[in-house]
Design an enzyme around this catalytic site. Structure first.
Site, mmCIF file in Angstrom:
data_model
loop_
_atom_site.group_PDB
_atom_site.id
_atom_site.type_symbol
_atom_site.label_atom_id
_atom_site.label_comp_id
_atom_site.label_asym_id
_atom_site.label_seq_id
_atom_site.Cartn_x
_atom_site.Cartn_y
_atom_site.Cartn_z
ATOM 1 C CB SER A 33 -0.869 0.013 1.269
ATOM 2 O OG SER A 33 -1.540 1.248 1.400
ATOM 3 C CE1 TYR A 66 -4.313 -2.266 5.461
ATOM 4 C CE2 TYR A 66 -3.455 -0.071 5.024
ATOM 5 C CZ TYR A 66 -3.948 -1.279 4.568
ATOM 6 O OH TYR A 66 -4.084 -1.499 3.221
HETATM 7 P P1 NAD Z 1 -11.665 -6.105 0.268
HETATM 8 O O1 NAD Z 1 -12.384 -5.965 1.547
HETATM 9 O O2 NAD Z 1 -12.461 -6.270 -0.959
HETATM 10 O O3 NAD Z 1 -10.636 -7.293 0.316
HETATM 11 C C1 NAD Z 1 -9.979 -7.708 1.486
HETATM 12 C C2 NAD Z 1 -10.243 -9.176 1.632
HETATM 13 O O4 NAD Z 1 -9.409 -9.679 2.665
HETATM 14 C C3 NAD Z 1 -11.654 -9.530 2.036
HETATM 15 O O5 NAD Z 1 -12.495 -9.694 0.925
HETATM 16 C C4 NAD Z 1 -11.470 -10.814 2.809
HETATM 17 O O6 NAD Z 1 -11.807 -11.914 2.000
HETATM 18 C C5 NAD Z 1 -9.982 -10.873 3.087
HETATM 19 N N1 NAD Z 1 -9.723 -11.097 4.510
HETATM 20 C C6 NAD Z 1 -9.741 -10.190 5.509
HETATM 21 N N2 NAD Z 1 -9.482 -10.810 6.676
HETATM 22 C C7 NAD Z 1 -9.301 -12.127 6.387
HETATM 23 C C8 NAD Z 1 -9.013 -13.283 7.162
HETATM 24 N N3 NAD Z 1 -8.835 -13.215 8.497
HETATM 25 N N4 NAD Z 1 -8.926 -14.482 6.525
HETATM 26 C C9 NAD Z 1 -9.110 -14.569 5.188
HETATM 27 N N5 NAD Z 1 -9.367 -13.504 4.412
HETATM 28 C C10 NAD Z 1 -9.456 -12.305 5.011
HETATM 29 O O7 NAD Z 1 -10.746 -4.800 0.162
HETATM 30 P P2 NAD Z 1 -9.529 -4.441 -0.807
HETATM 31 O O8 NAD Z 1 -9.321 -2.998 -0.596
HETATM 32 O O9 NAD Z 1 -9.722 -4.967 -2.140
HETATM 33 O O10 NAD Z 1 -8.297 -5.147 -0.098
HETATM 34 C C11 NAD Z 1 -7.393 -5.976 -0.767
HETATM 35 C C12 NAD Z 1 -5.969 -5.642 -0.359
HETATM 36 O O11 NAD Z 1 -5.632 -4.364 -0.855
HETATM 37 C C13 NAD Z 1 -5.720 -5.599 1.140
HETATM 38 O O12 NAD Z 1 -4.480 -6.234 1.427
HETATM 39 C C14 NAD Z 1 -5.604 -4.127 1.417
HETATM 40 O O13 NAD Z 1 -4.780 -3.855 2.543
HETATM 41 C C15 NAD Z 1 -4.958 -3.663 0.142
HETATM 42 N N6 NAD Z 1 -5.072 -2.228 -0.110
HETATM 43 C C16 NAD Z 1 -6.292 -1.674 -0.292
HETATM 44 C C17 NAD Z 1 -6.376 -0.313 -0.526
HETATM 45 C C18 NAD Z 1 -7.695 0.376 -0.730
HETATM 46 O O14 NAD Z 1 -7.736 1.601 -0.774
HETATM 47 N N7 NAD Z 1 -8.792 -0.348 -0.869
HETATM 48 C C19 NAD Z 1 -5.217 0.469 -0.578
HETATM 49 C C20 NAD Z 1 -3.983 -0.143 -0.398
HETATM 50 C C21 NAD Z 1 -3.937 -1.501 -0.162
#
Ligand code: NAD
Ligand code: MG
Length: 296
Positions: A188, A201
């Site tokens: 991120s 985080y």
């Molecule tokens: P999202 O909620 O769609 O995806 C996150 C997923 O993590 C969930 O769908 C869930 O299935 C999984 N998860 C969470 N806890 C879990 C557990 N204990 N066991 C198994 N699965 C688990 O949101 P997203 O934003 O698409 O997130 C995906 C990745 O992107 C994450 O690593 C997040 O940190 C990273 N990210 C997101 C952003 C943003 O702005 N959305 C920015 C930077 C990084």
């Protein structure tokens, strides 16, 4: 004749504000307003991953869903991991993968559990008859007003899910991964420029960056590449299920240089590129998809 068009990145997707909204963690994509765009209607493949076998964590929604749709349309069979409470999102993705003519296997479970991580990889490799793409997208994010307000159980779980599960899944996957395999983590912009309200985080994302770079060096002689995608603000369930402080959702993403949040669909091609032979000389890299926010 092929037509290409230019698209103004400042005008793509929602401009203006999002409605304030709140769900329980981990959040369901279908209940968001607007529903994120994971490329369901737009991603079109060109055989870049034909015959490949991918495990995607967090594949039910958001960025992981965008990767899953793209991988299948590029010709890969896909195992999806997610939490059991996200079954309705996962079923939609399974349907999309099957419509692309590929195998979709659902293996829900909690990545904070080491034993589950090991079983997940073993089951995935068995069901796919091998494994050559490990795309680790799952993560949790909890916003707190101050360091004093971070509950210890949240702190532990965030490190377990975001960081420890990477060790456990990679340890279990290595015996299956052939030369030419690709491991992709998800870091991120927070790993470089942490927000004060994301102190439980952001450091997990710095850890993922170091993990990715170090593991890339260890696995290079084995012919396995390791890279990370570093998203900026992306419209996903994570953000509306405790990832932002109350009241922050309307302006979510406006800190990017394009003054908008990204959509998961805008990351898909990078996950494909890093998985495919197109990036055969790319390892140990952190690939920003940030709307211009710095990744250094
Ligand atoms: P999202 O909620 O769609 O995806 C996150 C997923 O993590 C969930 O769908 C869930 O299935 C999984 N998860 C969470 N806890 C879990 C557990 N204990 N066991 C198994 N699965 C688990 O949101 P997203 O934003 O698409 O997130 C995906 C990745 O992107 C994450 O690593 C997040 O940190 C990273 N990210 C997101 C952003 C943003 O702005 N959305 C920015 C930077 C990084
Ligand atoms: Mg989800």
């Amino acid at each position: 004749m092929m037509h290409t068009t230019t698209e103004d990145p400042t005008k793509l997707y929602t401009s203006g504000t999002y409605p304030e909204q709140k769900q329980e963690r981990p959040g369901i994509q279908a209940k968001m307003t607007p529903v994120p765009d994971c490329g369901e209607k737009t991603y079109s493949g060109s055989g870049k991953l034909t015959g490949r076998k991918a495990l995607i964590t967090g594949g039910d929604s958001g960025i992981g869903r965008a990767a899953a749709i793209a991988y299948a349309r590029e010709g890969a069979d896909v195992v999806l991991n997610y939490l059991p409470s996200e079954q309705e999102d996962a079923l939609q993705v399974r349907d999309l993968i099957e419509k692309a003519g590929r195998k979709a296997i659902l293996l829900p479970g909690d990545l904070s559990d080491e034993n589950f991580c090991k079983q997940l990889v073993a089951h995935a490799a068995k069901q796919l008859d091998g494994l050559d793409i490990l795309t680790l997208v799952a993560g949790m994010q909890h916003a707190s007003k101050s360091i004093e307000e971070i509950p210890s159980d949240i702190l532990r779980r965030t490190f377990e899910v975001n960081v420890f599960s990477l060790y456990w899944t990679v340890q279990a996957a290595l015996p299956y991964l052939p030369k030419g395999a690709s491991i992709i983590t998800t870091s991120s912009v927070q790993g470089y420029n942490p927000s004060p309200d994301l102190l439980s985080y952001a450091p997990t994302k710095s850890a993922i960056i170091a993990f990715t770079k170090g593991l890339a060096k260890e696995l290079a002689p084995k012919g396995i590449r390791v890279n990370s995608v570093a998203p900026g603000p992306i419209w996903t369930p994570l953000q509306v299920s405790g990832g932002q402080l109350p009241g922050s959702i309307p302006k979510f993403g406006q800190s990017s240089e394009f003054k908008r949040a990204g959509q998961p669909a805008e990351l898909a091609s990078v996950y494909v590129m890093l998985a495919s032979n197109d990036s055969s000389f790319v390892t140990g890299q952190i690939y920003g998809v940030t709307g211009g926010l710095p990744t250094a």
